[in-house]
Design a protein around this motif. Structure first.
Motif, PDB file in Angstrom:
ATOM      1  N   PHE A 234      28.684  96.750  26.843  1.00 11.18           N
ATOM      2  CA  PHE A 234      29.331  95.678  26.233  1.00 11.18           C
ATOM      3  C   PHE A 234      30.791  96.247  26.565  1.00 11.18           C
ATOM      4  CE2 PHE A 234      32.101  94.028  22.796  1.00 11.18           C
ATOM      5  CZ  PHE A 234      31.937  92.603  22.960  1.00 11.18           C
ATOM      6  N   LEU A 235      31.258  97.141  26.050  1.00  8.03           N
ATOM      7  CA  LEU A 235      32.598  97.719  25.825  1.00  8.03           C
ATOM      8  C   LEU A 235      33.281  98.010  27.321  1.00  8.03           C
ATOM      9  CD1 LEU A 235      32.483 100.363  23.178  1.00  8.03           C
ATOM     10  CD2 LEU A 235      33.658  98.258  22.938  1.00  8.03           C
ATOM     11  N   THR A 236      32.251  98.612  28.331  1.00 11.30           N
ATOM     12  CA  THR A 236      32.619  98.730  29.839  1.00 11.30           C
ATOM     13  C   THR A 236      33.102  97.290  30.213  1.00 11.30           C
ATOM     14  OG1 THR A 236      31.212 100.582  30.096  1.00 11.30           O
ATOM     15  CG2 THR A 236      31.977  99.541  31.986  1.00 11.30           C
ATOM     16  N   SER A 237      32.324  96.253  29.944  1.00 12.89           N
ATOM     17  CA  SER A 237      32.886  94.949  30.461  1.00 12.89           C
ATOM     18  C   SER A 237      33.710  94.488  29.835  1.00 12.89           C
ATOM     19  CB  SER A 237      31.164  93.963  30.155  1.00 12.89           C
ATOM     20  OG  SER A 237      31.579  92.782  30.849  1.00 12.89           O
ATOM     21  N   LEU A 238      33.998  94.741  28.584  1.00  8.32           N
ATOM     22  CA  LEU A 238      35.167  94.213  28.013  1.00  8.32           C
ATOM     23  C   LEU A 238      36.391  94.782  28.764  1.00  8.32           C
ATOM     24  CD1 LEU A 238      36.471  92.673  25.409  1.00  8.32           C
ATOM     25  CD2 LEU A 238      36.189  94.649  24.063  1.00  8.32           C
ATOM     26  N   PHE A 239      36.168  96.113  28.578  1.00 10.59           N
ATOM     27  CA  PHE A 239      37.564  96.784  29.344  1.00 10.59           C
ATOM     28  C   PHE A 239      37.740  96.172  30.903  1.00 10.59           C
ATOM     29  CE2 PHE A 239      38.557 100.106  32.614  1.00 10.59           C
ATOM     30  CZ  PHE A 239      39.699 100.488  32.328  1.00 10.59           C
ATOM     31  N   ILE A 240      36.659  95.936  31.681  1.00 10.54           N
ATOM     32  CA  ILE A 240      36.918  95.116  32.868  1.00 10.54           C
ATOM     33  C   ILE A 240      37.679  93.901  32.723  1.00 10.54           C
ATOM     34  CG2 ILE A 240      35.787  94.255  34.906  1.00 10.54           C
ATOM     35  CD1 ILE A 240      33.886  96.527  34.854  1.00 10.54           C
ATOM     36  N   GLU A 241      37.027  93.031  31.710  1.00  9.46           N
ATOM     37  CA  GLU A 241      37.682  91.739  31.641  1.00  9.46           C
ATOM     38  C   GLU A 241      39.251  91.991  31.107  1.00  9.46           C
ATOM     39  OE1 GLU A 241      36.290  88.678  32.071  1.00  9.46           O
ATOM     40  OE2 GLU A 241      34.924  89.891  33.048  1.00  9.46           O
TER      41      GLU A 241
END
Length: 181
Positions: A120-127
């Motif tokens: 989740f945090l990796t995806s949030l960082f990318i977004e």
């Protein structure tokens, strides 16, 4: 599937850059950060290469000039057209290897909750990176599908470990499955 295959082939041009950046990140960790006995790890190298490829693809394969839109409506990209449906499949597929490699590299993340959190945090960082750089739209759907992909990778890792251990020692298989799930 036509759009998914077109997009996958289209992103291959970014792979060499990701490989180079991933190798540099690994070397940085290997020589500068790692405090323990220095031991070369192919799995860690592959992990950092994949992370770099994933970030480069999600950053550079997007058109620049987006107006900083944020779409927090869950399900807003579902069923609009075949192209958007392909993006959903691609988001899941992109994060499956990440979830698998993360489980291999970071043994402490091998609980479902920890793995969910990191995905989740990796995806949030990318977004957030896409939003700040105006190279994409910040979408809740992307975060959800990326996280699902990471969890699928984690589950595939669990199945792989269970299969491998069963192949080696059937008694350990049950212990591994209960530990990871």
């Amino acid at each position: 599937m036509k759009y998914v295959m077109q997009d996958l082939w289209g992103t291959l041009k970014y792979a060499p850059y990701g490989v180079l950046v991933g190798i540099l990140i690994y070397l940085f960790f290997f020589f500068c950060i790692q405090k323990k006995k220095k031991k070369f790890s192919v799995i860690q190298l592959l992990f950092w290469i994949y992370v770099a490829v994933m970030i480069i693809i999600t950053f550079f394969s997007r058109e620049s000039g987006h107006d900083g839109r944020i779409d927090l409506k869950i399900g807003s990209s579902l069923g609009i057209n075949l192209r958007n449906n392909a993006y959903i499949v691609e988001n899941v597929l992109l994060f499956i290897p990440y979830g698998f490699l993360l489980a291999l590299v970071w043994r402490k993340a091998n609980t479902l909750w920890k793995h969910f959190s990191v995905g989740f945090l990796t995806s949030l960082f990318i977004e957030i990176l896409q939003l700040v750089s105006a190279r994409g739209i910040f979408q809740a759907d992307d975060i959800i599908t990326n996280t699902i992909g990471s969890l699928v990778g984690y589950l595939l890792y669990g199945l792989f470990v269970a299969w491998w251990i069963e192949k080696q020692d059937a008694e350990l298989c049950g212990k591994i499955i209960t530990h990871y799930f």
